[in-house]
Scaffold this motif. Sequence first.
Motif, PDB file in Angstrom:
ATOM      1  N   ALA A   1      -1.533   4.373   1.859  1.00  0.00           N
ATOM      2  CA  ALA A   1      -1.297   4.862   0.501  1.00  0.00           C
ATOM      3  C   ALA A   1      -1.476   6.374   0.420  1.00  0.00           C
ATOM      4  O   ALA A   1      -0.713   7.072  -0.260  1.00  0.00           O
ATOM      5  CB  ALA A   1      -2.242   4.166  -0.478  1.00  0.00           C
TER       6      ALA A   1
ATOM      7  N   GLY B   1      -3.875   1.099  -3.326  1.00  0.00           N
ATOM      8  CA  GLY B   1      -3.186   0.745  -2.087  1.00  0.00           C
ATOM      9  C   GLY B   1      -4.094   0.004  -1.131  1.00  0.00           C
ATOM     10  O   GLY B   1      -3.683  -0.964  -0.484  1.00  0.00           O
TER      11      GLY B   1
ATOM     12  N   ARG C   1      -4.015   5.803  -6.860  1.00  0.00           N
ATOM     13  CA  ARG C   1      -3.072   5.272  -5.873  1.00  0.00           C
ATOM     14  C   ARG C   1      -3.741   4.860  -4.573  1.00  0.00           C
ATOM     15  O   ARG C   1      -3.415   3.810  -4.008  1.00  0.00           O
ATOM     16  CB  ARG C   1      -1.986   6.323  -5.598  1.00  0.00           C
ATOM     17  CG  ARG C   1      -1.062   6.557  -6.775  1.00  0.00           C
ATOM     18  CD  ARG C   1      -0.150   7.734  -6.532  1.00  0.00           C
ATOM     19  NE  ARG C   1       0.726   7.972  -7.687  1.00  0.00           N
ATOM     20  CZ  ARG C   1       1.437   9.077  -7.858  1.00  0.00           C
ATOM     21  NH1 ARG C   1       1.393  10.036  -6.947  1.00  0.00           N
ATOM     22  NH2 ARG C   1       2.211   9.220  -8.934  1.00  0.00           N
TER      23      ARG C   1
ATOM     24  N   ALA D   1       0.831  -1.201   0.000  1.00  0.00           N
ATOM     25  CA  ALA D   1       0.000   0.000   0.000  1.00  0.00           C
ATOM     26  C   ALA D   1       0.869   1.256   0.000  1.00  0.00           C
ATOM     27  O   ALA D   1       0.571   2.228  -0.706  1.00  0.00           O
ATOM     28  CB  ALA D   1      -0.930  -0.011   1.213  1.00  0.00           C
ATOM     29  N   TRP D   2       1.945   1.235   0.773  1.00  0.00           N
ATOM     30  CA  TRP D   2       2.849   2.388   0.828  1.00  0.00           C
ATOM     31  C   TRP D   2       3.496   2.639  -0.528  1.00  0.00           C
ATOM     32  O   TRP D   2       3.571   3.777  -0.985  1.00  0.00           O
ATOM     33  CB  TRP D   2       3.925   2.135   1.882  1.00  0.00           C
ATOM     34  CG  TRP D   2       4.858   3.284   2.103  1.00  0.00           C
ATOM     35  CD1 TRP D   2       4.678   4.353   2.935  1.00  0.00           C
ATOM     36  CD2 TRP D   2       6.131   3.490   1.469  1.00  0.00           C
ATOM     37  NE1 TRP D   2       5.750   5.207   2.863  1.00  0.00           N
ATOM     38  CE2 TRP D   2       6.666   4.706   1.967  1.00  0.00           C
ATOM     39  CE3 TRP D   2       6.860   2.770   0.533  1.00  0.00           C
ATOM     40  CZ2 TRP D   2       7.889   5.200   1.558  1.00  0.00           C
ATOM     41  CZ3 TRP D   2       8.089   3.268   0.120  1.00  0.00           C
ATOM     42  CH2 TRP D   2       8.586   4.459   0.632  1.00  0.00           C
TER      43      TRP D   2
ATOM     44  N   VAL E   1       2.080   3.385  -8.262  1.00  0.00           N
ATOM     45  CA  VAL E   1       1.047   2.346  -8.224  1.00  0.00           C
ATOM     46  C   VAL E   1       1.205   1.353  -9.371  1.00  0.00           C
ATOM     47  O   VAL E   1       1.082   0.136  -9.174  1.00  0.00           O
ATOM     48  CB  VAL E   1      -0.364   2.980  -8.233  1.00  0.00           C
ATOM     49  CG1 VAL E   1      -0.588   3.857  -9.453  1.00  0.00           C
ATOM     50  CG2 VAL E   1      -1.428   1.902  -8.132  1.00  0.00           C
TER      51      VAL E   1
ATOM     52  N   ALA F   1       2.329   1.685  -3.430  1.00  0.00           N
ATOM     53  CA  ALA F   1       1.306   2.092  -4.386  1.00  0.00           C
ATOM     54  C   ALA F   1       1.054   3.587  -4.311  1.00  0.00           C
ATOM     55  O   ALA F   1       0.695   4.215  -5.310  1.00  0.00           O
ATOM     56  CB  ALA F   1       0.006   1.325  -4.129  1.00  0.00           C
TER      57      ALA F   1
ATOM     58  N   THR G   1       4.216  -0.870  -8.895  1.00  0.00           N
ATOM     59  CA  THR G   1       3.959  -1.825  -7.810  1.00  0.00           C
ATOM     60  C   THR G   1       3.110  -2.993  -8.294  1.00  0.00           C
ATOM     61  O   THR G   1       3.418  -4.161  -8.025  1.00  0.00           O
ATOM     62  CB  THR G   1       3.257  -1.124  -6.633  1.00  0.00           C
ATOM     63  OG1 THR G   1       4.085  -0.047  -6.169  1.00  0.00           O
ATOM     64  CG2 THR G   1       3.011  -2.100  -5.492  1.00  0.00           C
TER      65      THR G   1
END
Length: 213
Positions: free
Chosen positions: A113, A87, A83, A14-15, A21, A17, A24
């Motif tokens: 996110a 996330g 994003r 999530a971070w 995004v 993304a 990832t």
Amino acid sequence: MTEAHVFVIGILLAWMAGIRVYLTVFGVGVAGLMGWVDLPPALQATESWWVLGTSGALAITEFFADKIPGVDSIWDLLQTLTRVPAGAFLAAATLSSDGQLSTGVLAAGAGVALASHGLKAGTRALLNTSPEPASNWMASLVEDGLVVGGLALALAHPWLALILVLGTSIIGALVVWLVWRTLWRGIKRLFAAPTSPATTLTGGGDHSLPPAP
């Protein structure tokens, strides 16, 4: 792998993304397709060639758009709609063993996110106050490296990756806050109304000029 490890990986995804995004999603899909990691059911769609092709093309587009001053901030603004939901999905899908997404984990992933996205957008907006493009290129390349290295480290050593992410985020947030605070104070002083000295003298006392020598 314990549930704690899986949860950490979900938070890390999530971070990342919130910063890149598409890169990832592409990285998760490649890792699953190559057999480097067994993806949970909700994430196995990222192994599809359609998802890999689309996320890969968008990752290349973002790679160049993110390195143009001004364009990067507009891109960040538009990508807020992508994003944060992505996330949230990545975090919840990582912890889902049956394809069902937990509302609590969705909220946690969205918050993580949003935090990393806000830090990235704030940093780039700050760098855009400088007329030279070198700082944008350097910051963008650092972000690319963070996501690629973070993906590899999250799968191999998730706790170490979490410590590095937390440390980087805290330091980055403090630096951005201090610089924005300094700039804001400078702007306030610049536009503050100047105070003019009194043009007349009031009160008693001898205000005559001293005698000439």
